[in-house]
Design a protein around this motif. Sequence first.
Motif, short mmCIF file in Angstrom:
data_model
loop_
_atom_site.label_atom_id
_atom_site.label_comp_id
_atom_site.label_asym_id
_atom_site.label_seq_id
_atom_site.Cartn_x
_atom_site.Cartn_y
_atom_site.Cartn_z
N ILE A 62 7.09 -4.92 4.86
CA ILE A 62 6.03 -5.92 5.08
C ILE A 62 6.65 -7.30 5.24
O ILE A 62 6.26 -8.08 6.13
N ALA A 63 7.64 -7.62 4.40
CA ALA A 63 8.30 -8.92 4.50
C ALA A 63 8.97 -9.10 5.85
O ALA A 63 9.02 -10.22 6.39
N ALA A 64 9.49 -8.02 6.42
CA ALA A 64 10.14 -8.10 7.73
C ALA A 64 9.12 -8.26 8.86
O ALA A 64 9.40 -8.90 9.88
N PHE A 291 12.07 -1.46 13.35
CA PHE A 291 10.83 -0.93 12.79
C PHE A 291 9.79 -2.05 12.65
O PHE A 291 8.61 -1.86 12.95
N ALA A 292 10.23 -3.22 12.21
CA ALA A 292 9.32 -4.35 12.12
C ALA A 292 8.78 -4.72 13.50
O ALA A 292 7.59 -5.01 13.67
N ARG A 293 9.66 -4.68 14.50
CA ARG A 293 9.22 -4.98 15.86
C ARG A 293 8.23 -3.93 16.36
O ARG A 293 7.27 -4.25 17.08
N LEU A 294 8.46 -2.66 15.99
CA LEU A 294 7.53 -1.60 16.37
C LEU A 294 6.13 -1.88 15.84
O LEU A 294 5.14 -1.80 16.57
N VAL A 295 6.05 -2.22 14.54
CA VAL A 295 4.74 -2.51 13.95
C VAL A 295 4.10 -3.69 14.66
O VAL A 295 2.90 -3.68 14.97
#
Length: 338
Positions: A62-64, A291-295
């Motif tokens: 979440i922080a990312a 993964f952060a970019r995916l979200v």
Amino acid sequence: MSYDALLWLSFGGPEGPEDVRPFLENVTRGRGVPPERLDEVEQHYQHFGGVSPINRLNRDAIAAVEPLVDLPIYFGNRNWHPMVEDTLAEMARAGVKRALVFPTSAYGGYSACRQYDEDILRARAAVGENAPELVKLRQFFDHPLFVESFADAVREAAKDLGEHRLVFTAHSVPLSADQAAGPPEDGGRLYSRQVAEAARLVARELGVAEYDVVWQSRSGPPQIPWLEPDVVDHIEALHERGVPAVVVCPIGFVSDHLEVVWDLDTEARDKAAELGMGFGRAATPNNDPRFARLVAELVAEHTDGVPARRLSEFPAYGCTVNGAFCATLCCEPARRRG
């Protein structure tokens, strides 16, 4: 269409020894899991001090994501605190009217998809008329960033092993549940076929022609057939064939939570060591910036109309509003049909 927030919806896990048994009872309620199986799994958690990594890993993820989306992110779980009902009540008090929901599963099937819809329905019913409208994001098993992350993780795990067999693993489910997942006219088995497709895409990215897809973490009554083979049994079979080393890729998971660190880093690794085989385990995407970019991309599909990026034409579902189940009944348990 505008949104006020993003709800990060996950499975949950204990954060202390006293949490373990009530957590497991939440997970298995109504499933007929024998008490002795709960005793066994409880010891897995106590081996790590009664703490699952999953909540910490979710908070890290979440922080990312937070710097990449222009929405406040709230965290809720199905089986342990912070419970999604409490999180949704907090969102309502904060004035959230309409929110996106990111479920931490890439796949279809009952446990991987439909049950998150049930979580949304339950949480909205608990909050009542002030509950925010919730729009669940789609399945992402074939997103390029998901595939690239796993491919690089396999490369890293294999770099010192020499000759090896690549083995993909995902959480097993009862055969009846898998057969019921997906439109009947397409043959069902949505979950296992999506897992196989994700494995194919990662293997293609790696240039690997031969690999295996196996299963782990079964927990149901022994008389009920589940997806097989089990990863530990499969390692034994590979040893009998003379395979010198194995790289295990947990394609079915987005984070290194307890079922990964116990079933793979402990049981599977120990079996390989017992047999004198080399062993490597690919990391899950959770801490990978991709993964952060995916979200963020999944969110942008709704907030900015960004086209969905997919590497296959394989069936994918999952976008629902307020837990309204897919019209295809793609993830409905067989016992509920008709």
